[in-house]
Design a protein around this motif. Structure first.
Motif, short mmCIF file in Angstrom:
data_model
loop_
_atom_site.label_atom_id
_atom_site.label_comp_id
_atom_site.label_asym_id
_atom_site.label_seq_id
_atom_site.Cartn_x
_atom_site.Cartn_y
_atom_site.Cartn_z
N ARG A 1 -26.63 -14.53 9.21
CA ARG A 1 -27.42 -13.63 10.05
C ARG A 1 -27.57 -14.20 11.46
NH1 ARG A 1 -33.23 -10.78 8.49
NH2 ARG A 1 -33.50 -9.66 10.46
N THR A 2 -27.82 -15.49 11.57
CA THR A 2 -27.94 -16.12 12.89
C THR A 2 -26.68 -15.93 13.70
OG1 THR A 2 -29.52 -17.77 12.10
CG2 THR A 2 -28.30 -18.30 14.09
N VAL A 3 -25.53 -16.16 13.08
CA VAL A 3 -24.25 -16.03 13.78
C VAL A 3 -24.00 -14.59 14.19
CG1 VAL A 3 -21.75 -16.16 13.47
CG2 VAL A 3 -23.20 -18.08 12.79
N LEU A 4 -24.27 -13.64 13.30
CA LEU A 4 -24.03 -12.25 13.64
C LEU A 4 -25.00 -11.77 14.71
CD1 LEU A 4 -22.11 -9.98 12.94
CD2 LEU A 4 -23.77 -9.16 11.26
N ASP A 5 -26.24 -12.26 14.69
CA ASP A 5 -27.18 -11.92 15.75
C ASP A 5 -26.63 -12.34 17.12
OD1 ASP A 5 -29.10 -10.73 14.15
OD2 ASP A 5 -30.30 -12.55 13.93
N VAL A 6 -26.13 -13.56 17.21
CA VAL A 6 -25.55 -14.05 18.47
C VAL A 6 -24.33 -13.21 18.85
CG1 VAL A 6 -24.40 -15.99 19.59
CG2 VAL A 6 -26.41 -16.39 18.16
N ALA A 7 -23.44 -12.99 17.89
CA ALA A 7 -22.21 -12.26 18.16
C ALA A 7 -22.49 -10.86 18.70
CB ALA A 7 -21.35 -12.19 16.90
N LEU A 8 -23.40 -10.15 18.07
CA LEU A 8 -23.69 -8.79 18.49
C LEU A 8 -24.49 -8.75 19.78
CD1 LEU A 8 -24.40 -7.08 15.05
CD2 LEU A 8 -22.30 -7.01 16.42
N ASP A 9 -25.31 -9.75 20.01
CA ASP A 9 -26.03 -9.83 21.28
C ASP A 9 -25.06 -10.00 22.44
OD1 ASP A 9 -28.24 -10.01 23.05
OD2 ASP A 9 -28.25 -12.19 22.89
N VAL A 10 -24.11 -10.93 22.30
CA VAL A 10 -23.13 -11.15 23.36
C VAL A 10 -22.19 -9.95 23.48
CG1 VAL A 10 -21.24 -12.64 24.15
CG2 VAL A 10 -23.32 -13.65 23.18
N ALA A 11 -21.85 -9.32 22.36
CA ALA A 11 -21.03 -8.11 22.41
C ALA A 11 -21.72 -7.04 23.26
CB ALA A 11 -20.77 -7.58 21.00
N ARG A 12 -23.00 -6.85 23.02
CA ARG A 12 -23.75 -5.83 23.77
C ARG A 12 -23.84 -6.19 25.25
NH1 ARG A 12 -28.74 -5.95 25.45
NH2 ARG A 12 -29.23 -7.77 24.15
N ARG A 13 -24.19 -7.44 25.54
CA ARG A 13 -24.42 -7.85 26.92
C ARG A 13 -23.12 -7.99 27.71
NH1 ARG A 13 -28.23 -12.85 25.64
NH2 ARG A 13 -28.09 -13.27 27.89
N SER A 14 -21.99 -8.12 27.01
CA SER A 14 -20.68 -8.21 27.69
C SER A 14 -19.92 -6.89 27.64
CB SER A 14 -19.83 -9.31 27.05
OG SER A 14 -19.45 -8.97 25.72
N ASP A 15 -20.58 -5.84 27.16
CA ASP A 15 -19.95 -4.52 27.01
C ASP A 15 -18.68 -4.61 26.17
OD1 ASP A 15 -19.81 -1.75 27.34
OD2 ASP A 15 -18.63 -1.88 29.19
N GLY A 16 -18.75 -5.41 25.11
CA GLY A 16 -17.66 -5.48 24.15
C GLY A 16 -16.55 -6.46 24.49
N ALA A 17 -16.69 -7.24 25.56
CA ALA A 17 -15.66 -8.25 25.85
C ALA A 17 -15.61 -9.29 24.73
CB ALA A 17 -15.93 -8.92 27.19
N ALA B 1 -18.71 -19.04 15.18
CA ALA B 1 -19.13 -19.83 14.02
C ALA B 1 -19.01 -21.34 14.26
CB ALA B 1 -18.30 -19.44 12.79
N LYS B 2 -17.99 -21.77 15.00
CA LYS B 2 -17.86 -23.21 15.25
C LYS B 2 -19.01 -23.70 16.12
CE LYS B 2 -14.54 -24.82 17.86
NZ LYS B 2 -13.22 -25.26 18.37
N GLY B 3 -19.38 -22.89 17.13
CA GLY B 3 -20.54 -23.27 17.93
C GLY B 3 -21.80 -23.35 17.10
N HIS B 4 -21.97 -22.36 16.20
CA HIS B 4 -23.14 -22.40 15.32
C HIS B 4 -23.10 -23.64 14.43
CE1 HIS B 4 -26.24 -21.25 12.49
NE2 HIS B 4 -25.38 -21.44 11.50
N ASP C 1 -28.24 -23.66 26.05
CA ASP C 1 -29.09 -24.47 25.18
C ASP C 1 -28.68 -24.38 23.71
OD1 ASP C 1 -29.90 -21.88 24.80
OD2 ASP C 1 -32.03 -22.25 25.17
N ARG C 2 -27.80 -23.42 23.36
CA ARG C 2 -27.28 -23.32 22.00
C ARG C 2 -25.76 -23.21 22.06
NH1 ARG C 2 -30.51 -25.12 18.26
NH2 ARG C 2 -29.62 -23.80 16.64
N ALA C 3 -25.10 -23.98 21.21
CA ALA C 3 -23.63 -24.00 21.22
C ALA C 3 -23.05 -22.67 20.76
CB ALA C 3 -23.12 -25.13 20.34
N ALA C 4 -23.73 -21.96 19.86
CA ALA C 4 -23.21 -20.67 19.41
C ALA C 4 -23.10 -19.70 20.57
CB ALA C 4 -24.13 -20.09 18.32
N TYR C 5 -24.10 -19.66 21.43
CA TYR C 5 -24.05 -18.79 22.61
C TYR C 5 -22.99 -19.28 23.60
CZ TYR C 5 -27.82 -15.45 21.84
OH TYR C 5 -28.58 -14.41 21.36
N ALA C 6 -22.91 -20.60 23.80
CA ALA C 6 -21.88 -21.12 24.69
C ALA C 6 -20.49 -20.73 24.20
CB ALA C 6 -22.00 -22.65 24.78
N ASP C 7 -20.27 -20.81 22.91
CA ASP C 7 -19.00 -20.46 22.29
C ASP C 7 -18.66 -18.98 22.54
OD1 ASP C 7 -16.72 -20.64 20.74
OD2 ASP C 7 -17.76 -21.00 18.85
#
Length: 292
Positions: A71-87, A146-149, A243-249
């Protein structure tokens, strides 16, 4: 200072730490291995018995309640998907296989590619209350986050076990907490692609993470979610401090897909500390401020 190391996720991990805990190095090594094995069992599409593989094979309408790491990983993934307009898009699993970068053999036949494009798309994934539903034909690929997480998870696990000062790395993605035995921060050199003359950039990881995305490692292996094809935009590498590697990734992948100009604009909008290397080096305002 002590060192632990091993292999995971098709790459290597290492932990440099100051022994501030009563646990032995073997006990800490076992804790690291347990943490990594747990993440792999949930999110590795290279394992047929993983949770993600089961979801990707599931028939339309199958609902899956996500365990905490997933859930943590998918939360990050979908947050960045939304904020990057799907990039950044975590639903390109079938396209990754067709391109030859995934666990399944590339498919033959021109019909498979349009079908995979149609099945992909982060907005197609129903997600609410910690549950996802298979909309039909959608295949998750969390390799861009996932590797960042995993770096975050190992760092958090060691902190729980009493380690306060450490540098954790998995395949070039790092988190630094505390300081070195000499009182200095954990200094690391940002990775740069070969063959491009850019000045060296050394940063202090003190409660920070860094991830680098680059096509020079395994050739052009990154897909553009808009087309389903490998990107061709001149970007050689992107490094993100967060501050979090998952977001950096995830952000490093998104900016790589967007290209140098659009990627830098997004970094400025989101306040990201970013270095983008194409034909020249581009530093975001947030990174320049950190370096001052």
């Amino acid at each position: 200072m002590a060192l632990l190391s091993g292999e995971t996720m098709g790459t290597f991990w290492s932990v440099r730490y100051v022994a501030t805990t009563g646990l032995s190095s073997s006990a800490l090594g076992a804790a690291i291995a347990e943490t990594l094995d747990h993440i792999i069992s949930e999110m590795s599409q290279w394992r047929a018995d993983s949770l993600i593989s089961a979801f990707n094979r599931a028939p339309q309408g199958t609902e899956l309640r996500l365990p905490p790491d997933f859930r943590t990983v998918l939360d990050v993934a979908l947050d960045v998907a939304r904020r990057s307009d799907g990039a950044f898009d975590p639903t390109l699993g079938r396209l990754v296989d067709i391109a030859g970068f995934g666990p399944a053999a590339p498919e033959d036949g021109s019909a498979s590619f349009p079908e995979a494009v149609q099945c992909a798309g982060w907005k197609r994934l129903p997600y609410a209350g910690g549950r996802i539903v298979q909309p039909g034909g959608l295949a998750l690929d969390l390799s861009g986050v996932a590797k960042g997480h995993a770096v975050d998870a190992v760092t958090d696990r060691l902190a729980q076990d009493g380690v306060a000062h450490m540098l954790v790395e998995i395949g070039g993605e790092l988190v630094g907490r505390g300081v070195r035995p000499d009182g200095q921060p954990w200094w690391v050199d940002l990775e740069a692609p070969p063959g491009i003359a850019v000045p060296p950039l050394r940063i202090a990881l003190h409660g920070m993470a860094v991830a680098t995305s680059g096509n020079y490692r395994r050739g052009n292996h990154m897909l553009d979610p808009a087309t389903g094809s490998p990107i061709v935009n001149g970007v050689r590498s992107v490094s993100i401090l967060h501050d979090r590697a998952a977001y950096a990734d995830a952000w490093a992948t998104a900016l790589t897909v967007l290209g140098p100009e659009a990627g830098l604009r997004l970094a400025e909008r989101e306040g990201l500390a970013a270095r983008i290397i194409a034909d020249q080096e581009h530093l975001s305002a947030a990174l320049r401020e950190m370096l001052e």
